[in-house]
Design an enzyme around this catalytic site. Sequence first.
Site, short mmCIF file in Angstrom:
data_model
loop_
_atom_site.label_atom_id
_atom_site.label_comp_id
_atom_site.label_asym_id
_atom_site.label_seq_id
_atom_site.Cartn_x
_atom_site.Cartn_y
_atom_site.Cartn_z
N CYS A 6 0.84 -1.20 -0.25
CA CYS A 6 -0.18 -0.07 -0.03
C CYS A 6 0.84 1.31 -0.21
CB CYS A 6 -1.11 -0.17 1.12
SG CYS A 6 -2.34 1.01 0.89
N HIS A 60 -3.40 -5.14 2.23
CA HIS A 60 -3.44 -5.56 3.72
C HIS A 60 -3.99 -6.76 3.98
CE1 HIS A 60 -2.14 -1.34 4.01
NE2 HIS A 60 -3.09 -0.97 3.51
N1 GLN Z 1 -2.05 6.87 2.46
C1 GLN Z 1 -1.92 6.28 1.24
C2 GLN Z 1 -3.48 6.44 0.49
O1 GLN Z 1 -4.22 6.70 1.24
C3 GLN Z 1 -1.65 4.64 1.65
C4 GLN Z 1 -2.64 4.27 2.63
C5 GLN Z 1 -2.42 2.81 3.10
O2 GLN Z 1 -1.22 2.49 3.21
N2 GLN Z 1 -3.34 1.98 3.21
O3 GLN Z 1 -3.60 6.15 -0.80
#
Ligand code: GLN
EC number: 6.3.5.13
Length: 240
Positions: free
Chosen positions: A96, A196
């Site tokens: 992510c 995740h």
């Molecule tokens: N901050 C990033 C986004 O919102 C990644 C989010 C995350 O790692 N879940 O796209």
Amino acid sequence: MSETLRVCALYPELMNIYADRGNIQVLRARCGWRGIGFELAASSLGEPLDPAAHDLFYMGGGQDRDQIAVAEDMVATKRDALHAAAGRGAVVLAVCGGFQLLGRSYQLGERTIPGIGLVGLETVREPGPRLIGNCAIEADLGTGPRVIAGFENHGGRTYLDADEEPLGRVVSGHGNNGRDGVEGVRRGSVIGTYLHGPLLPKNTWLADRLVELALGVELEPLDDAMEDAAHASARRAAGL
Ligand code: GLN
């Protein structure tokens, strides 16, 4: 087996949304159960990185503010080492927020933060809701098509360059941008994904494949009744 898997966690205290550090616990356990050694190191803000000292580099997800904190540092202190490590076949797994920082840049409103350019992709914010929910993709990491199931929650939309391969095809969920039907990125042993779960507890076949790629070994299966049930539950959550 006398091998040891040497793992380096990148920015573990900053990039660990949804308990992504659980991915490392799975790698440790599955190595331990097979008699493979396991070493864990970390490299965070301002710290250098030795490209030859680790077999697998891992980075989890993060909030936008944490990504802003690490992006410039990652370019300054880790970009060259990660390019060198990937060049000699080390595994890089980024989830992510970590996945987004593997690309050229992440544009957040007025601000654009740099990535390390290890793969050809860009991430942008677009009007529209965050892309949230259970997700399943079909991926082939050299052993035939398999399902990876997990949970995605990202505001950024990621677009791969035309010559870049995704990790998989979206079966259920949004994937990289909710439009083009693909998820993640894979170039050789460099893998990025939005999933995740944490990712590896729900997909232990993937954990094993990463160990195989990192060490150049073939692993015997384990008794995975509980792990298979976790995978089946993640698939059901994604509607499969
Ligand atoms: N901050 C990033 C986004 O919102 C990644 C989010 C995350 O790692 N879940 O796209």
